[in-house]
Design an enzyme around this catalytic site. Structure first.
Site, PDB file in Angstrom:
ATOM      1  N   ASP A 480     -14.076 -48.071   7.692  1.00 27.95           N
ATOM      2  CA  ASP A 480     -13.410 -49.206   7.061  1.00 27.95           C
ATOM      3  C   ASP A 480     -12.046 -48.779   6.512  1.00 27.95           C
ATOM      4  O   ASP A 480     -11.761 -47.575   6.347  1.00 27.95           O
ATOM      5  CB  ASP A 480     -14.318 -49.697   5.916  1.00 27.95           C
ATOM      6  CG  ASP A 480     -14.078 -51.157   5.547  1.00 27.95           C
ATOM      7  OD1 ASP A 480     -13.094 -51.744   6.022  1.00 27.95           O
ATOM      8  OD2 ASP A 480     -14.877 -51.686   4.754  1.00 27.95           O
ATOM      9  N   ASP A 550     -14.451 -60.539   8.035  1.00 25.82           N
ATOM     10  CA  ASP A 550     -15.465 -60.655   6.987  1.00 25.82           C
ATOM     11  C   ASP A 550     -16.000 -62.072   6.908  1.00 25.82           C
ATOM     12  O   ASP A 550     -16.943 -62.348   6.167  1.00 25.82           O
ATOM     13  CB  ASP A 550     -14.873 -60.264   5.626  1.00 25.82           C
ATOM     14  CG  ASP A 550     -14.883 -58.756   5.450  1.00 25.82           C
ATOM     15  OD1 ASP A 550     -15.555 -58.072   6.245  1.00 25.82           O
ATOM     16  OD2 ASP A 550     -14.216 -58.263   4.528  1.00 25.82           O
TER      17      ASP A 550
HETATM   18  C1  DGJ Z   1     -14.795 -54.703   4.109  1.00 26.02           C
HETATM   19  C2  DGJ Z   1     -15.663 -54.858   5.314  1.00 26.02           C
HETATM   20  O1  DGJ Z   1     -15.078 -55.712   6.224  1.00 26.02           O
HETATM   21  C3  DGJ Z   1     -17.021 -55.366   4.883  1.00 26.02           C
HETATM   22  O2  DGJ Z   1     -17.822 -55.597   6.001  1.00 26.02           O
HETATM   23  C4  DGJ Z   1     -17.640 -54.349   3.967  1.00 26.02           C
HETATM   24  O3  DGJ Z   1     -17.876 -53.166   4.672  1.00 26.02           O
HETATM   25  C5  DGJ Z   1     -16.732 -54.099   2.778  1.00 26.02           C
HETATM   26  N1  DGJ Z   1     -15.400 -53.775   3.189  1.00 26.02           N
HETATM   27  C6  DGJ Z   1     -17.279 -52.994   1.924  1.00 26.02           C
HETATM   28  O4  DGJ Z   1     -16.430 -52.626   0.924  1.00 26.02           O
END
Ligand code: DGJ
Length: 734
Positions: A480, A550
């Site tokens: 990430d 997300d």
């Molecule tokens: C952003 C990601 O897109 C989410 O799926 C998740 O992993 C969060 N970060 C966690 O902080």
């Protein structure tokens, strides 16, 4: 050979199956000019395309109007400072402070296959699949050499371009490159529109068309990543463009940092399209003997509309960019605990989720953010990559062992590029964060970015990744990156190399992912960036799938996945089923619809499965069965966009057909119910054999392929909003 050099006219012709790309050397000054890109030409003399005898193109007659020539001729790789006033691709600053550059043709080299681009992700191909051309240009005053690199993928209508700049140490011992774009395409305008992708967090890659206007327009990132907001893609489309008709000239940048993708309509109604690293705060110091390699641009021309362009990109990325062994494999159905628990989990909770998920056929548990250091919320601990034993007693080893006992694989979330001010790492090494001395850096999600230009920082990050991956049987990593770069400064770099930070940062991310892929070749890597802010071809080189967004709401996902699938294969789009009301938009959609939409991607769950009702659990079992049934087709088939909710405001529809046209799966999502719907809709399918007959499984009706494609398949409306159905058909041979 797909590349020809016509000695008599000094003309290069690059041919793919259906396209040709032609450029040539202009006599008097030795400029390399661009003549043509489009539908395939025969092997004739096309030197007339040069048009250098037409005013104001008169360089062969005299030098009186040289500037008129320079500012109107179609340059293959334009430079600045000597009279081309349009956007140029290469800019420098000499130690004496001058910026002018004039490139003349020196020579060329043609060879089968394609070389790696040092330190950069790039497409690859064998000698049987592609040929490469290197054209050397030179500024004789500065002894600066520019090598234009082309690779021609014969069967795929793809040409890639990049550039290498070398300071050969002539007059200037040091040259600063202040702009190095990777590709330029000069054409006559034909009422083109510009198609680009835009968005934000939770709204990534929405398509936008705009008619080209005079001046410069485009899409850009100065955020240190390809970003949620913009995308390193630009296509010029002719006025009649549709899925099946019209000209499309597309450029896509294999890079994950700042970019510039721009079209400029000039006073002669010519269009110059350029793509490359954004020159914003870019400067690269080239000592004598050193060279700079630009990232690659992928060029696709289609004379048969957007759908053809899409399928060309899909095939190209599947065969020539994604290198993971997972590329052609069915991925394990995963369950990720992020939306299910956020930071509130421990080993017992995860094992509960895993046990319930395993019973329903889910194959991998992914532990998301919150398992390390003092990470009880998103305000702290990034950089402290040590297991929090309060949450995970017995550490990763125990958790993973128990998960494996359930017959499931285990995956882990990491955000290796970041550092929280509230972390042991920051307390020990405050100078490891990107920041400008004396200026308080801006926070985003309460975090800073590690200065990956420092070798010791890269080694620290790599050391922690290795320690984690070696401590248990971890088979998947979600990498990430949750903030963009600001206050760009490094305590490590010299004053005259601070402008290298953005690019060096991206190179270091590539270096880390390269190490990850080569040390753990079977690891399934999924890139992610606060959703889909780094969904780009650069990342695809390392990870066969990338988290799309997300936003897991099935209806929001329609436009996100439509824009993403415009260029990227479905097998790359991270897509999960989550709970309702949806955490991003509060919308309530049927569980079935969420499954159908997620099936168009890698498929998985992002929820606390222990809290699902019995009916929802039964639905999970159905979806798992659908995944196993259709995944091979979805991953390897041809994608067709049949209808877009974005355009019709009622329904969305796409199809995946096997390359041989033997079977197809159509997904129909009725976003809004339709009143007074006395007729079904006729949806025209694509990619079938017109002379064959097809059995539509749902209705058990047999239709001719021609009727399905030219007249359409009757699709009845569904009762209610946000409903969906899958329609499977296969060829019947009687
Ligand atoms: C952003 C990601 O897109 C989410 O799926 C998740 O992993 C969060 N970060 C966690 O902080």
């Amino acid at each position: 050979m797909s590349i020809r050099f016509d000695e008599s006219n000094r003309l290069f012709q690059l041919d793919t199956l259906n396209t040709s790309y032609v450029m040539g050397v202009q006599d008097r000054f030795g400029y390399l000019l661009h003549y043509y890109y489009g539908k395939k030409l025969g092997q004739r003399d096309v030197s007339y395309l040069a048009r250098t005898n037409e005013p104001p193109y008169t360089p062969d007659r005299n030098e009186r109007e040289k500037l008129a020539f320079l500012s109107s001729a179609p340059f293959e790789y334009p430079t600045g400072g000597v009279g081309d006033f349009r956007e140029h691709c290469l800019e420098i600053r000499t130690q004496s402070g001058f910026n002018a550059l004039e490139l003349g043709y020196q020579g060329f080299r043609i060879y089968p296959g394609k070389k790696k681009l040092e330190g950069l992700p790039a497409s690859f191909g064998t000698e049987a699949e592609c040929d490469s051309l290197e054209i050397t240009l030179e500024d004789s005053l500065l002894d600066l050499q520019v090598v234009l690199q082309y690779s021609v993928f014969r069967d795929l209508d793809v040409i890639t371009r990049s550039v290498r700049v070398c300071n050969r140490g002539g007059k200037e011992k040091v040259i600063y490159l202040t702009k190095v774009l990777s590709a330029c395409l000069d054409m006559d305008n034909a009422d083109y529109s510009m198609l680009t992708l835009h968005g934000s967090w939770a709204r990534e890659r929405r398509m936008q068309y705009r008619l080209l206007g005079y001046g410069r327009q485009g899409t850009f990132s100065e955020r240190g990543e390809s970003s949620h907001q913009e995308h390193p893609f630009l296509a010029l489309t002719s006025p009649n463009v549709s899925q099946t008709t019209g000209d499309v000239y597309a450029m896509h940048f294999v890079y994950s940092g700042n970019f510039q993708a721009q079209a400029e309509l000039d006073s002669y109604d010519q269009v110059r399209t350029v793509m490359g690293i954004n020159p914003y705060h870019f400067s690269w110091k080239l000592e004598a003997g050193e060279s700079f390699q630009s990232p690659e641009v992928v060029l696709v021309y289609s004379d048969a509309g957007l759908g053809n362009m899409t399928r060309t990109f899909h095939r190209f990325y599947r065969r020539h960019l994604i290198r993971s062994p997972w590329r052609d494999r069915k991925r394990p159905i995963l369950i990720n605990n992020w939306e299910g628990t956020y930071f509130d989990f421990n080993t017992d909770k995860l094992l509960d989720i895993a046990a319930s998920a395993a019973k329903l056929g889910v194959e991998m548990l992914v532990m998301d953010d919150g398992w390390f250091g003092n990470r009880f919320d998103d305000n702290r601990a990034l950089g402290d990559w040590y297991v929090n034993e309060e949450k995970l007693p017995g550490g990763l080893e125990r958790l993973v062992r128990e998960v494996n006992k359930l017959g499931m694989k285990f995956g882990i979330w990491l955000e290796p590029e970041m550092i929280s001010p509230d972390s042991d790492l920051y307390r020990a090494h405050p100078d490891w964060a990107i920041q400008i001395p004396g200026r308080k850096p801006g926070l985003a999600r309460n975090q800073l970015v590690l200065d990956l230009t420092r070798p010791e920082v890269v080694e620290y990050v790599w050391g922690r990744i290795r320690a984690i991956l070696d401590s248990a049987n971890i088979e998947y990593v979600k990498w990430d990156m949750n903030r963009q770069l600001s206050d760009v400064g490094s305590a490590f770099l010299e004053a005259d190399t601070q402008g290298e930070l953005y690019h060096r940062y991206v190179l270091a991310v590539y270096e880390l992912q390269e190490r990850l892929c080569s040390t753990y070749p079977n690891l399934l890597l999924e890139n992610c960036s606060g959703g889909g802010a780094r969904f780009d071809p650069g990342m695809l080189y390392y990870s066969p799938q990338i988290w799309c967004s997300d936003d897991t709401d099935a209806i929001e996902r329609l436009s996100i996945q439509e824009g993403t699938a415009l260029i990227y294969p479905l097998s790359t789009m991270g897509a999960h089923v989550s709970v309702c009301p949806n955490h991003t938009v509060g919308r309530v959609t049927p569980f079935e619809t969420r499954g159908h939409v997620a099936l168009a991607g890698t498929f998985g769950y992002e929820l606390d499965i222990t809290k699902l009702s019995e009916e929802e659990q039964r639905e999970v079992t159905n979806q798992v069965a659908l995944y196993h049934r259709f995944q091979d087709l979805i991953r390897s088939g041809d994608y067709y966009r049949l209808a877009s909710y974005r355009e019709n405001h009622q329904y969305d529809c796409w199809e995946v057909a096997s390359e041989d046209g033997r079977e197809a799966l159509v997904t129909f999502v009725q976003v809004m119910g339709r009143p007074n719907n006395f007729h079904s809709r006729r949806i025209k399918l694509m990619g079938l054999c017109p002379e064959a007959e097809y059995l539509v499984e749902e209705s058990q009706q047999i239709y001719g392929g021609d009727a399905l494609m030219y007249a359409g398949l009757p699709v009845e409306d569904l009762w209610g909003d946000f409903r969906s159905k899958l329609i499977y058909l296969r060829r019947v041979d009687r």
